[in-house]
Design an enzyme around this catalytic site. Sequence first.
Site, mmCIF file in Angstrom:
data_model
loop_
_atom_site.group_PDB
_atom_site.id
_atom_site.type_symbol
_atom_site.label_atom_id
_atom_site.label_comp_id
_atom_site.label_asym_id
_atom_site.label_seq_id
_atom_site.Cartn_x
_atom_site.Cartn_y
_atom_site.Cartn_z
ATOM 1 N N ARG A 12 0.223 -1.262 -0.230
ATOM 2 C CA ARG A 12 -0.300 0.044 0.098
ATOM 3 C C ARG A 12 1.019 1.187 -0.343
ATOM 4 N NH1 ARG A 12 -0.870 4.682 2.779
ATOM 5 N NH2 ARG A 12 -0.474 4.035 4.571
ATOM 6 N N CYS A 237 7.120 9.658 -0.914
ATOM 7 C CA CYS A 237 7.022 10.612 -0.415
ATOM 8 C C CYS A 237 5.793 11.833 -1.649
ATOM 9 C CB CYS A 237 6.935 11.379 0.866
ATOM 10 S SG CYS A 237 5.594 12.577 1.328
#
Length: 300
Positions: A12, A237
């Site tokens: 995920r 990120c």
Amino acid sequence: MRQVTLVEVGPRDGLQNESRELSIDIRHELIRKLAAAGLKDIEAGAFVSPKWVPQMAGSAELLSRLDTGGSIRYPVLVPNLKGLEAAMAAGARDIAVFGAASETFSRKNINCGIEESLERFAPVIREALGAGIRVRGYVSCVAACPYEGDIAPGTVAEVADKLFQLGCHQISLGDTIGTGTPGRILAMLDAVSRMVPVAHLAGHYHDTYGMAIANIRASLDAGLRTFDASVAGLGGCPYARGASGNVATEDVAWMLEREGFVTGVDLPALLDAAGFVSQALGREPASKVARAFGAPAAAS
């Protein structure tokens, strides 16, 4: 206690930040390999709009293929009640909500401030708990924010405590851009553990500056016994320039074993999973351990 729990977030948190999208079949096989390696907590997907996170498309079908009633837990990220309903229909018994200790990061990531995000999470958590579903809370930017700089430990503690009071069974503390060092992480943990029992905390440390393993070792001394990690160091990120993926699961497992902790992870089987997903993505594993053991060549 020498037992340490590793929460595998690669399927995920890792894959949603990789540029190449993998099929449901490949993601399912990755999860199968991770389970075969002994991991008992494996993030399976996210019930978010595929328009915004195409890498997580098909999470409902993927989750429905898994034995969510067995001994392995497959948490999924849900942003709202609509996501929760879809996750429940697919058989979820573990979900996660994602907050931040930075006001700016929260607004850029989920389009609302910290307080509003907590207000949004409240009915999601309440409904999930009422259905017998466990809820995990994420707090990002626990050391620093790409927009605001250093984050005060007290701010992290306040957000963590609010999630805990809402009913999250565990709070995962994320060093999202990987600027944390052992001293700063320990100061943050000291503040948070004054409000949330350390047994309900987990460390989620990205490895941008190579500090993740050191931060995990320091956190062990502070009493943490749960850590998030991403097979092959997948991810990054999108809101933090240059931020590399979460610390590689195989690096964490190797360190813990050498330090005398028990994880229940079969390292050769984990390296097989790392090689499998790296080939699927067309790149080398990011972990030091995979390289030391001789990672397979990446597929083109």
